[in-house]
Design an enzyme around this catalytic site. Structure first.
Site, PDB file in Angstrom:
ATOM      1  N   GLU A 315       7.497  41.911  55.046  1.00  0.00           N
ATOM      2  CA  GLU A 315       6.565  40.898  55.565  1.00  0.00           C
ATOM      3  C   GLU A 315       5.426  40.649  54.588  1.00  0.00           C
ATOM      4  O   GLU A 315       4.990  39.505  54.386  1.00  0.00           O
ATOM      5  CB  GLU A 315       5.992  41.335  56.927  1.00  0.00           C
ATOM      6  CG  GLU A 315       7.036  41.513  58.029  1.00  0.00           C
ATOM      7  CD  GLU A 315       7.661  40.201  58.508  1.00  0.00           C
ATOM      8  OE1 GLU A 315       7.265  39.135  58.008  1.00  0.00           O
ATOM      9  OE2 GLU A 315       8.560  40.261  59.363  1.00  0.00           O
ATOM     10  N   ARG A 319       5.153  36.947  52.823  1.00  0.00           N
ATOM     11  CA  ARG A 319       4.012  36.134  53.275  1.00  0.00           C
ATOM     12  C   ARG A 319       2.851  36.189  52.281  1.00  0.00           C
ATOM     13  O   ARG A 319       2.278  35.149  51.935  1.00  0.00           O
ATOM     14  CB  ARG A 319       3.532  36.614  54.649  1.00  0.00           C
ATOM     15  CG  ARG A 319       4.604  36.513  55.711  1.00  0.00           C
ATOM     16  CD  ARG A 319       4.068  36.818  57.097  1.00  0.00           C
ATOM     17  NE  ARG A 319       5.159  37.138  58.019  1.00  0.00           N
ATOM     18  CZ  ARG A 319       5.153  36.875  59.313  1.00  0.00           C
ATOM     19  NH1 ARG A 319       4.128  36.298  59.870  1.00  0.00           N
ATOM     20  NH2 ARG A 319       6.183  37.217  60.079  1.00  0.00           N
ATOM     21  N   ASP A 448      19.701  37.793  58.320  1.00  0.00           N
ATOM     22  CA  ASP A 448      19.605  36.379  57.938  1.00  0.00           C
ATOM     23  C   ASP A 448      19.283  36.119  56.473  1.00  0.00           C
ATOM     24  O   ASP A 448      20.051  35.495  55.732  1.00  0.00           O
ATOM     25  CB  ASP A 448      18.598  35.650  58.847  1.00  0.00           C
ATOM     26  CG  ASP A 448      17.257  36.384  59.001  1.00  0.00           C
ATOM     27  OD1 ASP A 448      17.087  37.471  58.415  1.00  0.00           O
ATOM     28  OD2 ASP A 448      16.375  35.854  59.709  1.00  0.00           O
ATOM     29  N   GLU A 583      12.702  27.528  61.370  1.00  0.00           N
ATOM     30  CA  GLU A 583      14.029  27.384  60.747  1.00  0.00           C
ATOM     31  C   GLU A 583      14.650  25.993  60.924  1.00  0.00           C
ATOM     32  O   GLU A 583      15.287  25.464  60.000  1.00  0.00           O
ATOM     33  CB  GLU A 583      14.985  28.465  61.250  1.00  0.00           C
ATOM     34  CG  GLU A 583      14.647  29.874  60.748  1.00  0.00           C
ATOM     35  CD  GLU A 583      13.475  30.523  61.471  1.00  0.00           C
ATOM     36  OE1 GLU A 583      13.105  30.037  62.571  1.00  0.00           O
ATOM     37  OE2 GLU A 583      12.914  31.497  60.949  1.00  0.00           O
TER      38      GLU A 583
END
Ligand code: DMJ
Length: 685
Positions: A315, A319, A448, A583
């Site tokens: 993360e 980010r 993913d 998404e």
């Protein structure tokens, strides 16, 4: 107030009685006059006629030379801009904001300065306008080159005759004083890589050269754009949404990780200003300079990574590291690269594991790392979706340690047994480097972005790393073979999950990244049936919004395989929430860029209306909601995820923008948090 204008030249040449030159001139004039009187009338007429003719010819050639000179002068302006402003000094911020490196950009105007209602070309009143960020271009030549956010200014709308007239008026009034600003307008976003990347040198040992961000586009390369009223309305709506979200964050959560818009407070995850950093490049792209300047000042003065805090490697990488690197590329401001370097080096302890598969958590103050409390496993997507950022950090710093660490992970996973036709399990052990929890295969949570980063690393590296391509192609074949199905009622194509050989018709909203990724692959020369699948999956992701009462997708959808006239999409009570995820709009952006089919924009526009209707919080901010099936009581969750600003709104903006050169997909690759990073230049042949 003003002194009379000086006429030194005239008084010196004509009025000085003591000047020798003057007296000589007088005698010459007297003798000329005598000769003139001696001429016949015919001779005098002929001479006068010739003089008049010469005068007319002289005037005509003067004006054409002047025009020509002005044309050259304009070109020289651009050449000068390229050489002096865009190359000799770091490109991006300075040309735009007129600031020296490292200095905070001066806010030019903010929401309070923009007119609430402005007339459009038809004379009708329209909604709020984009704030005036920089003065509109003032030369006709530059009107044609203008694109992106500055063209959203009312005065900058080339299809708006009222605006055009206003501009031309401004030309006469402000031409001189505005010339310097013009140069900054076209390059203000500073985001473009030179079109001919192949001619750029590869990263060299020269650190300065290696760290140089991509040069902004030559303005002459830009495509003339006309912004239609519809495009204008949509882009303005996205900017308004961003401002509203930012207002909430600024008022109640400034410098903290996330806004809690209902309770008007904040939530802390890592204590690193997550939302602020995630949103930096979005503000830059949207041209929200005042907001960007405030945020930059916070990064400069208040952001410190020297903190005794455990952060999640993935993360924080996607980010914060991704956000800092992309902002560096867009602005050319070293501040962001320095912060990225500091953070990158503090994340490296995560890779000190027996297997070289990184731990999930790092204490960036202490330099220690560990797996989650309950396991020694790491999530597969997490360890394979930090590569774009670490590889780019190595390229910029010429320090190979970052790239080596993440490439090692990819090499290990490439060779690892336990894949199922290219599909990977969701966990990997940090001690022995083996897959765990085998038998469950999904394109959703925990797997993913593994698939996404196979393709994107291959693109980032100039399509030379064959293992990445091989793994990606194999995986998509595995997806088609094992996970793709169609619903019974309407034959919607979806991607389900495989659990110990049992098919589960469940699809996370997260899987909606896949149409965009497939389309990106097809655009880069991969098989055409990838695009066919992308088109079908895009339709399904759209239906996941459209078929809900709020027009917003649930977090997870189940699909009906039974042939009936019932519903295709089934939502279980526990899956009805919406977290403002990006998404679907992300994929719409790719699909529109590659097909130009306006239905994708229209779908996105409907989604934005729904976000505004059901998740917008009065007073500032947007909130996740509990129930997309209950428009009367959607149940605000009191949380605005940082990716709403970092990703969702950015993709809306890019979807609606007519400017295909704005973060061109042939020049940039977006990380999984929507932070654009440059595609590397090809090495010389
Ligand atoms: C983001 O942090 C990233 O897009 C990630 O890849 C998946 N989850 C969120 C958005 O949904």
């Amino acid at each position: 107030m003003y002194p009379p204008s000086r006429k030194d030249f005239i008084s010196l040449t004509l009025s000085d009685p003591h000047s020798q030159t003057y007296n000589n001139g007088k005698h010459r004039r007297q003798s000329c006059w005598r000769k003139w009187k001696q001429l016949s009338r015919l001779q005098r007429s002929l001479i006068l006629f010739l003089l008049a003719l010469l005068l007319i010819l002289g005037l005509l050639s003067y004006s054409s030379i002047t025009e020509h000179w002005r044309g050259l002068s304009d070109q020289e302006d651009w050449l000068e801009l390229n050489d002096r402003e865009l190359k000799a000094i770091p490109p991006g911020v300075k040309p735009v904001l007129g600031q020296a490196a490292g200095k905070a950009p001066a806010p030019v105007a903010g929401p309070h300065l923009r007119p609430a209602v402005v007339p459009d070309a038809t004379g009708e009143a329209r909604g709020p306008n984009i704030p005036i960020l920089v003065k509109p271009p003032i030369k006709k030549k530059i009107f044609a080159n203008k694109r992106g956010p500055p063209s959203l200014q009312k005065d900058g709308n080339v299809s708006d005759t009222v605006g055009r007239e206003k501009q031309e008026q401004v030309v006469q009034e402000e031409e001189g004083e505005e010339e310097e600003k013009q140069k900054k307008i076209v390059s203000w976003r500073g985001a473009m890589i030179e079109a001919d990347q192949a001619t750029e040198p590869p990263p060299s040992a020269n650190e300065k050269e290696a760290a140089a961000p991509p040069a902004p586009a030559n303005p002459a390369d830009t495509v003339p754009l006309e912004v239609s009223p519809e495009t204008r309305e949509r882009l303005e709506a996205v900017c308004d949404a961003f401002r509203h979200a930012w207002k909430g964050y600024k008022d109640y959560a400034w410098g903290h990780d996330e806004l809690k818009p209902i309770s008007k407070s904040f939530g802390e995850w890592f204590g690193l200003g997550l939302t602020l950093i995630d949103a930096l490049d979005t503000m830059w792209i949207m041209g929200l300079k005042e907001e960007f300047a405030e945020a930059k000042t916070w990064v400069e003065k208040d952001l410190s990574f020297n903190k005794n805090v455990d952060v999640n490697l993935f993360e924080t990488t996607i980010r914060i590291l991704g956000g800092l690197l992309s902002t560096y590329h867009l602005t050319g401001d070293q501040l962001f690269l320095e912060k990225a370097k500091d953070l990158g080096s503090r994340l490296m302890p995560a890779f000190k594991t027996p297997s070289k598969i990184p731990f999930s958590d790092v204490n960036i103050g202490k330099g220690t790392a560990h797996p989650p409390r309950w396991t020694s496993d790491s999530t597969l997507a997490e360890v394979t979706s930090i590569q774009l950022e670490f590889r780019e950090l190595s390229r910029l710093t010429q320090d190979p340690q970052y790239q080596e660490a993440v490439n090692e992970v990819m090499t290990l996973v490439h060779k690892l047994p336990g894949k199922h036709d290219g599909l990977v399990p969701m966990f990997i052990n940090t001690n022995n480097g083996q897959f765990t929890h085998k038998g469950v295969f999904t394109l959703g949570a925990r797997a993913d972005s593994y698939y996404e980063y196979l393709l994107k690393q291959w693109i980032q590296g100039g399509k030379t790393e064959d293992n990445l391509l091989e793994d990606y192609l194999q995986a998509i074949e595995g997806v088609k073979k094992h996970l793709v199905r169609q619903t019974g009622p309407s034959k919607l194509t979806f991607v389900g999950e495989l659990s110990h050989n049992r098919f589960n018709p469940k699809m996370d909203h997260l899987v909606c990244f896949l149409p965009g990724t497939l389309a990106l692959g097809a655009h880069n020369g991969l098989p055409g049936d990838h695009m066919d699948l992308a088109v079908q999956l895009m339709e399904t992701c759209h239906q996941m919004y459209k078929q809900m009462e709020t027009g917003l997708s649930p977090e997870i959808a189940h699909f009906s395989l039974q042939a009936s006239d019932g519903s295709d999409v089934i939502v279980k009570p526990a899956d009805r929430h919406n977290l403002l995820r990006p998404e679907t709009v992300e994929s719409l952006f790719y699909m529109y860029r590659f097909t130009k089919d306006t239905k994708y924009r229209d779908w996105g526009w409907d989604m934005l209306q729904s976000f505004n209707k059901y998740t917008k919080v009065s007073g500032g901010g947007y909130t996740s909601i509990n129930n997309v099936r209950d428009p009367l009581s959607p149940g605000p969750r009191d949380k605005m995820e940082s990716f709403f600003l970092g990703e969702t709104l950015k993709y809306f903006y890019l979807l609606f923008s007519d400017d295909m050169e704005l973060l061109s997909l042939d020049k940039y690759v977006f990380n999984t948090e929507a932070h654009p990073l440059p595609i590397w230049p090809s090495p010389p042949k």
